[in-house]
Design a protein around this motif. Structure first.
Motif, PDB file in Angstrom:
ATOM      1  N   ARG A 222       0.835  -1.209   0.000  1.00 50.27           N
ATOM      2  CA  ARG A 222       0.000   0.000   0.000  1.00 50.27           C
ATOM      3  C   ARG A 222       0.868   1.258   0.000  1.00 50.27           C
ATOM      4  O   ARG A 222       0.592   2.222  -0.737  1.00 50.27           O
ATOM      5  N   ALA A 223       1.937   1.248   0.806  1.00 50.01           N
ATOM      6  CA  ALA A 223       2.824   2.405   0.882  1.00 50.01           C
ATOM      7  C   ALA A 223       3.527   2.651  -0.453  1.00 50.01           C
ATOM      8  O   ALA A 223       3.570   3.785  -0.954  1.00 50.01           O
ATOM      9  N   ILE A 224       4.067   1.597  -1.049  1.00 48.23           N
ATOM     10  CA  ILE A 224       4.792   1.731  -2.316  1.00 48.23           C
ATOM     11  C   ILE A 224       3.852   2.167  -3.436  1.00 48.23           C
ATOM     12  O   ILE A 224       4.209   3.007  -4.277  1.00 48.23           O
ATOM     13  N   ASP A 225       2.648   1.629  -3.465  1.00 47.96           N
ATOM     14  CA  ASP A 225       1.680   1.989  -4.507  1.00 47.96           C
ATOM     15  C   ASP A 225       1.355   3.483  -4.462  1.00 47.96           C
ATOM     16  O   ASP A 225       1.337   4.160  -5.496  1.00 47.96           O
ATOM     17  N   ALA A 226       1.083   3.991  -3.256  1.00 46.88           N
ATOM     18  CA  ALA A 226       0.753   5.415  -3.113  1.00 46.88           C
ATOM     19  C   ALA A 226       1.953   6.287  -3.467  1.00 46.88           C
ATOM     20  O   ALA A 226       1.816   7.312  -4.160  1.00 46.88           O
ATOM     21  N   LEU A 227       3.146   5.895  -3.022  1.00 47.39           N
ATOM     22  CA  LEU A 227       4.350   6.681  -3.307  1.00 47.39           C
ATOM     23  C   LEU A 227       4.688   6.671  -4.795  1.00 47.39           C
ATOM     24  O   LEU A 227       5.106   7.700  -5.354  1.00 47.39           O
ATOM     25  N   ASP A 228       4.505   5.530  -5.452  1.00 42.57           N
ATOM     26  CA  ASP A 228       4.766   5.451  -6.897  1.00 42.57           C
ATOM     27  C   ASP A 228       3.838   6.385  -7.670  1.00 42.57           C
ATOM     28  O   ASP A 228       4.260   7.030  -8.654  1.00 42.57           O
ATOM     29  N   THR A 229       2.577   6.453  -7.243  1.00 43.98           N
ATOM     30  CA  THR A 229       1.616   7.354  -7.914  1.00 43.98           C
ATOM     31  C   THR A 229       2.053   8.807  -7.760  1.00 43.98           C
ATOM     32  O   THR A 229       2.010   9.588  -8.723  1.00 43.98           O
ATOM     33  N   LEU A 230       2.482   9.172  -6.556  1.00 43.64           N
ATOM     34  CA  LEU A 230       2.940  10.539  -6.310  1.00 43.64           C
ATOM     35  C   LEU A 230       4.198  10.858  -7.117  1.00 43.64           C
ATOM     36  O   LEU A 230       4.378  11.979  -7.598  1.00 43.64           O
ATOM     37  N   LEU A 231       5.055   9.856  -7.303  1.00 41.79           N
ATOM     38  CA  LEU A 231       6.240  10.031  -8.154  1.00 41.79           C
ATOM     39  C   LEU A 231       5.849  10.262  -9.606  1.00 41.79           C
ATOM     40  O   LEU A 231       6.377  11.154 -10.282  1.00 41.79           O
ATOM     41  N   GLU A 232       4.914   9.440 -10.095  1.00 40.35           N
ATOM     42  CA  GLU A 232       4.462   9.549 -11.486  1.00 40.35           C
ATOM     43  C   GLU A 232       3.828  10.912 -11.761  1.00 40.35           C
ATOM     44  O   GLU A 232       3.939  11.455 -12.868  1.00 40.35           O
ATOM     45  N   GLU A 233       3.166  11.464 -10.751  1.00 38.81           N
ATOM     46  CA  GLU A 233       2.513  12.765 -10.914  1.00 38.81           C
ATOM     47  C   GLU A 233       3.489  13.926 -10.774  1.00 38.81           C
ATOM     48  O   GLU A 233       3.103  15.084 -10.938  1.00 38.81           O
ATOM     49  N   GLY A 234       4.742  13.608 -10.446  1.00 38.74           N
ATOM     50  CA  GLY A 234       5.747  14.656 -10.310  1.00 38.74           C
ATOM     51  C   GLY A 234       5.704  15.389  -8.991  1.00 38.74           C
ATOM     52  O   GLY A 234       6.319  16.452  -8.842  1.00 38.74           O
ATOM     53  N   LEU A 235       4.996  14.839  -8.005  1.00 37.62           N
ATOM     54  CA  LEU A 235       4.858  15.508  -6.719  1.00 37.62           C
ATOM     55  C   LEU A 235       5.961  15.122  -5.738  1.00 37.62           C
ATOM     56  O   LEU A 235       6.114  15.752  -4.693  1.00 37.62           O
ATOM     57  N   ALA A 236       6.715  14.060  -6.054  1.00 40.24           N
ATOM     58  CA  ALA A 236       7.772  13.584  -5.161  1.00 40.24           C
ATOM     59  C   ALA A 236       9.088  13.477  -5.906  1.00 40.24           C
ATOM     60  O   ALA A 236       9.128  13.338  -7.129  1.00 40.24           O
ATOM     61  N   MET A 237      10.187  13.543  -5.137  1.00 40.49           N
ATOM     62  CA  MET A 237      11.536  13.387  -5.683  1.00 40.49           C
ATOM     63  C   MET A 237      12.260  12.313  -4.879  1.00 40.49           C
ATOM     64  O   MET A 237      12.122  12.232  -3.650  1.00 40.49           O
ATOM     65  N   ILE A 238      13.052  11.487  -5.562  1.00 40.47           N
ATOM     66  CA  ILE A 238      13.767  10.384  -4.910  1.00 40.47           C
ATOM     67  C   ILE A 238      15.166  10.817  -4.486  1.00 40.47           C
ATOM     68  O   ILE A 238      15.866  11.504  -5.233  1.00 40.47           O
TER      69      ILE A 238
END
Length: 263
Positions: A222-238
């Protein structure tokens, strides 16, 4: 005080008329028709009274605006209080750039200019924050851009300018995540999981997968799924450059990364 005296005067007239109507009911053999007539008269009197009081208050509001127009333009606290008074009587000084309020105060142009600058800032910071920016940070960037302009800009001013952008169908919207307000300039739909992660990231500006699992009692998937979506939307940086080997997911919209972005 003037408004109170006017209201008292109209209320006295209202009571006198009602007394006349009541007397006519008691003296009439057709009481059923008279009761119906009473209801119609009372409703009309109330409506007329409210219309007259509202018209009087609007007129006084216009006089107030003429007298204090410089304070309304230059003093942000005074301007916010003026907007509150307008809202109570159904007056929107920002409804049009043409007309009495715009010509008198010029605040329609003020908020139009703010709106244009907000759009430019959001576009400039979008590569860094994915189109989601902290309202406080947006206001700070706006103040930096307007240093030479007269008058201060408050969060209330920003919210009013954004509300006008939203009416135009520009995709701009203010959302609440925890204690923060974020301005969204892209049509990204955030669900409860995304909001929960953004709220969690407000403490340090970033989250880790195991941190999300522990704090929110989620499964790893669940955590990875939500974080991956936020990454795809450009809202997060690794950020993978840490000795503990744990990947950090940074969120510029709740940290200070985008504050380094210029005009």
């Amino acid at each position: 005080m003037l408004l109170l005296l006017i209201c008292s005067h109209h209320s006295a007239q209202y009571i006198i008329v009602l007394c006349h109507v009541y007397v006519s009911i008691f003296l009439s053999p057709n009481s059923k028709d008279q009761y119906r007539l009473l209801g119609e008269n009372v409703a009309k009197l109330r409506t007329d009274l409210m219309k007259e009081q509202l018209a009087t208050f609007r007129s006084q509001l216009e006089d107030f605006a003429r007298k204090h127009k410089n304070d309304i333009r230059k003093n942000p606290t005074f301007r916010a209080q003026f907007h509150e008074m307008c809202a109570k009587v159904g007056v929107d000084p920002l409804a049009s750039n043409k007309g009495f309020w715009a010509e008198l105060l010029g605040i329609g142009d003020f908020y139009y200019e703010l709106g244009v600058q907000i759009v430019e800032i959001c576009l400039n910071t979008r590569p860094h924050n994915g189109g989601l920016i902290n309202l406080q940070e947006l206001c700070d960037l706006l103040r930096q851009r307007r240093k030479g302009d007269r008058g201060a800009v408050t969060e209330d001013d920003c919210l009013r300018a954004i509300s006008k952008l939203k009416v135009m169908g520009s995709g701009f919207e203010v959302i609440s995540v925890g204690k923060k307000k974020l301005v969204r300039s892209v049509p990204t739909e955030l669900n409860k999981d995304h909001n929960a992660i953004l709220e969690l990231a407000q403490a340090q500006g970033f989250v880790t997968v195991d941190g999300v699992e522990r704090r929110l009692s989620w499964t790893t998937g669940r955590a990875i799924d939500a974080l991956d979506t936020l990454l795809e939307e450009g809202l997060a940086m690794i950020d993978d450059g840490h000795r503990d080997g744990k990947r950090r997911y940074w969120f510029p919209c709740v940290s200070s990364i985008s504050s380094a972005v210029g005009d």
